[in-house]
Scaffold this motif. Structure first.
Motif, PDB file in Angstrom:
ATOM      1  N   ILE A   1      11.835 -15.240  -4.715  1.00  0.00           N
ATOM      2  CA  ILE A   1      11.308 -14.268  -3.483  1.00  0.00           C
ATOM      3  C   ILE A   1      10.256 -13.871  -3.497  1.00  0.00           C
ATOM      4  N   HIS A   2       8.888 -14.512  -2.908  1.00  0.00           N
ATOM      5  CA  HIS A   2       7.836 -13.737  -2.561  1.00  0.00           C
ATOM      6  C   HIS A   2       7.418 -12.837  -1.511  1.00  0.00           C
ATOM      7  N   ILE A   3       6.946 -11.509  -2.153  1.00  0.00           N
ATOM      8  CA  ILE A   3       6.751 -10.684  -1.190  1.00  0.00           C
ATOM      9  C   ILE A   3       5.525 -10.468  -1.560  1.00  0.00           C
ATOM     10  N   SER A   4       4.522 -10.665  -0.455  1.00  0.00           N
ATOM     11  CA  SER A   4       3.172 -10.786  -0.861  1.00  0.00           C
ATOM     12  C   SER A   4       2.763  -9.710   1.304  1.00  0.00           C
ATOM     13  N   ASP A   5       1.589  -9.435   0.755  1.00  0.00           N
ATOM     14  CA  ASP A   5       1.106  -8.320   1.560  1.00  0.00           C
ATOM     15  C   ASP A   5      -0.504  -8.202   1.413  1.00  0.00           C
ATOM     16  N   THR A   6      -1.162  -8.128   2.225  1.00  0.00           N
ATOM     17  CA  THR A   6      -2.303  -8.282   3.106  1.00  0.00           C
ATOM     18  C   THR A   6      -2.496  -6.456   2.646  1.00  0.00           C
ATOM     19  N   GLY A   7      -2.541  -5.689   1.432  1.00  0.00           N
ATOM     20  CA  GLY A   7      -3.097  -4.366   1.493  1.00  0.00           C
ATOM     21  C   GLY A   7      -3.828  -4.149   0.281  1.00  0.00           C
ATOM     22  N   MET A   8      -4.161  -3.171   0.038  1.00  0.00           N
ATOM     23  CA  MET A   8      -5.435  -2.715  -0.903  1.00  0.00           C
ATOM     24  C   MET A   8      -5.049  -3.713  -2.228  1.00  0.00           C
ATOM     25  N   GLY A   9      -4.582  -4.110  -2.352  1.00  0.00           N
ATOM     26  CA  GLY A   9      -4.335  -5.052  -4.292  1.00  0.00           C
ATOM     27  C   GLY A   9      -4.459  -3.565  -4.836  1.00  0.00           C
ATOM     28  N   ILE A  10      -4.395  -4.004  -6.226  1.00  0.00           N
ATOM     29  CA  ILE A  10      -3.905  -3.917  -7.782  1.00  0.00           C
ATOM     30  C   ILE A  10      -4.700  -3.805  -8.692  1.00  0.00           C
ATOM     31  N   PRO A  11      -5.887  -2.787  -8.830  1.00  0.00           N
ATOM     32  CA  PRO A  11      -6.998  -3.229 -10.018  1.00  0.00           C
ATOM     33  C   PRO A  11      -6.421  -4.411 -10.882  1.00  0.00           C
ATOM     34  N   LYS A  12      -7.247  -5.459 -11.536  1.00  0.00           N
ATOM     35  CA  LYS A  12      -6.356  -5.538 -12.927  1.00  0.00           C
ATOM     36  C   LYS A  12      -6.091  -5.352 -13.973  1.00  0.00           C
ATOM     37  N   LYS A  13      -6.826  -3.947 -14.050  1.00  0.00           N
ATOM     38  CA  LYS A  13      -6.632  -3.108 -15.104  1.00  0.00           C
ATOM     39  C   LYS A  13      -5.579  -2.837 -15.865  1.00  0.00           C
ATOM     40  N   ASP A  14      -4.368  -2.141 -14.421  1.00  0.00           N
ATOM     41  CA  ASP A  14      -4.036  -1.745 -13.919  1.00  0.00           C
ATOM     42  C   ASP A  14      -2.347  -2.568 -13.561  1.00  0.00           C
ATOM     43  N   LEU A  15      -2.466  -3.436 -13.592  1.00  0.00           N
ATOM     44  CA  LEU A  15      -1.352  -4.959 -13.532  1.00  0.00           C
ATOM     45  C   LEU A  15      -0.811  -4.786 -14.849  1.00  0.00           C
ATOM     46  N   PRO A  16      -0.960  -5.252 -15.585  1.00  0.00           N
ATOM     47  CA  PRO A  16       0.388  -4.647 -17.032  1.00  0.00           C
ATOM     48  C   PRO A  16       1.137  -3.282 -17.115  1.00  0.00           C
ATOM     49  N   ARG A  17       0.605  -2.518 -16.014  1.00  0.00           N
ATOM     50  CA  ARG A  17       0.850  -0.543 -16.770  1.00  0.00           C
ATOM     51  C   ARG A  17       2.335  -0.290 -15.306  1.00  0.00           C
ATOM     52  N   ILE A  18       2.191  -1.471 -13.749  1.00  0.00           N
ATOM     53  CA  ILE A  18       2.870  -0.731 -12.675  1.00  0.00           C
ATOM     54  C   ILE A  18       4.352  -0.773 -12.794  1.00  0.00           C
ATOM     55  N   PHE A  19       4.845  -1.630 -14.295  1.00  0.00           N
ATOM     56  CA  PHE A  19       6.608  -1.450 -14.001  1.00  0.00           C
ATOM     57  C   PHE A  19       7.105  -0.027 -14.568  1.00  0.00           C
ATOM     58  N   GLU A  20       6.395   0.276 -15.471  1.00  0.00           N
ATOM     59  CA  GLU A  20       6.220   1.697 -16.069  1.00  0.00           C
ATOM     60  C   GLU A  20       5.911   2.489 -15.514  1.00  0.00           C
ATOM     61  N   ARG A  21       7.417   3.683 -16.303  1.00  0.00           N
ATOM     62  CA  ARG A  21       7.823   4.940 -15.733  1.00  0.00           C
ATOM     63  C   ARG A  21       6.635   5.686 -15.068  1.00  0.00           C
ATOM     64  N   PHE A  22       6.508   6.296 -14.023  1.00  0.00           N
ATOM     65  CA  PHE A  22       6.029   7.112 -13.305  1.00  0.00           C
ATOM     66  C   PHE A  22       4.132   6.253 -13.178  1.00  0.00           C
ATOM     67  N   TYR A  23       4.459   5.620 -13.622  1.00  0.00           N
ATOM     68  CA  TYR A  23       2.578   5.022 -14.025  1.00  0.00           C
ATOM     69  C   TYR A  23       2.457   4.596 -12.292  1.00  0.00           C
ATOM     70  N   ARG A  24       1.394   5.210 -11.387  1.00  0.00           N
ATOM     71  CA  ARG A  24       0.594   4.783 -10.361  1.00  0.00           C
ATOM     72  C   ARG A  24      -0.935   5.035  -9.963  1.00  0.00           C
ATOM     73  N   VAL A  25      -1.849   3.754  -9.954  1.00  0.00           N
ATOM     74  CA  VAL A  25      -2.795   3.252  -9.811  1.00  0.00           C
ATOM     75  C   VAL A  25      -3.450   4.690  -8.814  1.00  0.00           C
ATOM     76  N   ASP A  26      -3.309   5.520  -8.314  1.00  0.00           N
ATOM     77  CA  ASP A  26      -3.844   6.155  -7.694  1.00  0.00           C
ATOM     78  C   ASP A  26      -2.707   7.566  -6.972  1.00  0.00           C
ATOM     79  N   LYS A  27      -3.095   8.156  -8.083  1.00  0.00           N
ATOM     80  CA  LYS A  27      -2.016   9.801  -7.292  1.00  0.00           C
ATOM     81  C   LYS A  27      -1.678   9.827  -6.357  1.00  0.00           C
ATOM     82  N   ALA A  28      -3.310  10.277  -5.522  1.00  0.00           N
ATOM     83  CA  ALA A  28      -3.510  10.931  -4.414  1.00  0.00           C
ATOM     84  C   ALA A  28      -2.783   9.750  -3.344  1.00  0.00           C
ATOM     85  N   ARG A  29      -3.087   8.442  -3.296  1.00  0.00           N
ATOM     86  CA  ARG A  29      -2.388   7.409  -2.905  1.00  0.00           C
ATOM     87  C   ARG A  29      -0.737   7.284  -2.976  1.00  0.00           C
TER      88      ARG A  29
END
Ligand code: ADP
Length: 272
Positions: free
Chosen positions: A199-227
Motif C-alpha cells: 500500500i502506497h500513500i503519497s502526497d504532494t506536500g511539504m516533504g521531509i528533510p533527508k536527515k529527519d527521515l530515519p527518525r520520524i517513526f520515533e515517539r514524539f519526533y517531529r520535523v517541525d514542532k510548530a507545524r
C-alpha cells in the motif's frame, strides 16, 4: 559489565567461597534509559498544554473576563489546548497498550478496494476543507488477512498526515498492489498466488528533510514542532502506525523529497 560477589554457604552454614557474577547490563541500561527518556518526554508534552490552560484561565480570572472579545479568544485557546491534552493522553495510552501487546488482534480477510474506499470517505470532510484531492487505485479482489479496525487506524493515520502536511489544492493518492513471488504458483481458480500486499500513500506536500527521515517513526519526533502543533499532531501517530504494522508482521518505509512530497509504503503479508 556489572560485577557482583555472592558468598556461598554450605548446608551447615559454613562459608564455602565466593561466586563471581558478571552480567552484561548494556541492554538493560539502554532499556532503562529509553524508559526514563519516554517519561521525561511525556511529562514535557503534557505540561505544555496544561501550562497554557492554567495561564489563560488565571488571566481570565484576573479580570480579562470582563472584555468579551479577549474572553472569547482566551476561552478558544483553553478549549483547543484541552482538546490537545485529550488527544495526547489518548495516544499515550494507546501506544503503551500496543507496546505491551495488550491489544488482541482479530484477524479476518479484508477486501481492500472497499476497505480503502470506506477509509477515504472517513477523511473526506478534512480533505474537502483543505481542497485536497484524494484518489485511490486498488486492484479488484485483493484480500489481506488483518485486524480491520487496526488496519483502518494505520491507513487513517497516514492519510491524516498526508492531508495535514500538504497545502491547499494539493493531492493525495493511495495505490494498492500485490507483490508477486517470482516462483508463484497458480491456485485452483487459475489465479497467481501473491505473498504481499503493498500500500502506497503519497502526497504532494511539504516533504521531509533527508536527515529527519530515519527518525520520524520515533515517539514524539517531529520535523517541525510548530507545524505539527498547528496541524494538531501529538508526535505519536507514526510510532503507533509502525507498531500496528509490525503486529501484522508487515513493514513500513518512507520516501520523501523536501518541497515535492512524501510516500509511505506498507508491505503486509497476505496470510497471518
Ligand atoms: P504528528 O502528530 O506530529 O503528525 P507523527 O508521528 O504522525 O506526528 O509524524 C511525525 C512527524 O513526521 C510529523 O511531525 C511531521 O513533521 C512528519 N510527517 C509525517 N507525515 C508527513 C507527511 N505526509 N508529509 C510531511 N511530513 C510528515
Amino acid at each position: 559489565l556489572d560485577l557482583n560477589l555472592v558468598p556461598i554457604f554450605d548446608d551447615n552454614e559454613e562459608f564455602g567461597g565466593v561466586l563471581l557474577v558478571l552480567q552484561d547490563v548494556t541492554a538493560i541500561r539502554r532499556l532503562e534509559r529509553m524508559r526514563s527518556e519516554f517519561v521525561a518526554n511525556v511529562s514535557h508534552e503534557l505540561k505544555t498544554p496544561v501550562t497554557a490552560v492554567k495561564g489563560f484561565a488565571e488571566t481570565l480570572l484576573g479580570g480579562a473576563v470582563d472584555d468579551p472579545e479577549t474572553a472569547r479568544s482566551f476561552l478558544q485557546i483553553i478549549f483547543d489546548e484541552s482538546d490537545r491534552l485529550n488527544r495526547l493522553i489518548g495516544d499515550i495510552l494507546e501506544l503503551s497498550k500496543i507496546e505491551s501487546r495488550r491489544v488482541p488482534l482479530l484477524f479476518s480477510p479484508v477486501e481492500l478496494s472497499s476497505f480503502i474506499g470506506k477509509t477515504i470517505e472517513l477523511m473526506s470532510a478534512e480533505a474537502v476543507r483543505k481542497q485536497i484531492r484524494v484518489t485511490a487505485k486498488v486492484e479488484p479482489d485483493l484480500y489481506v488477512e488483518a485486524d480491520e479496525d487496526r488496519l483502518r487506524q494505520i491507513v487513517m493515520n497516514l492519510l491524516a498526515n498526508s492531508i495535514a502536511y500538504t497545502t491547499e489544492g494539493g493531492s493525495v493518492s493511495i495505490v494498492v498492489e500485490p507483490v508477486h513471488d517470482p516462483d508463484a504458483t497458480l491456485d485452483d481458480n487459475g489465479h497467481e498466488n501473491y505473498e504481499h500486499i503493498r500500500i502506497h500513500i503519497s502526497d504532494t506536500g511539504m516533504g521531509i528533510p533527508k536527515k529527519d527521515l530515519p527518525r520520524i517513526f520515533e515517539r514524539f519526533y517531529r520535523v517541525d514542532k510548530a507545524r505539527s502543533r498547528s496541524s494538531g499532531g501529538t508526535g505519536l501517530g507514526l510510532s503507533i502506525v509502525k507498531h500496528l504494522v509490525e503486529l501484522h508482521k508487515g513493514t513500513i518505509t518512507v520516501d520523501s523529497k523536501l518541497g515535492v512530497g512524501s510516500t509511505f509504503t506498507i508491505d503486509l503479508p497476505v496470510l497471518q
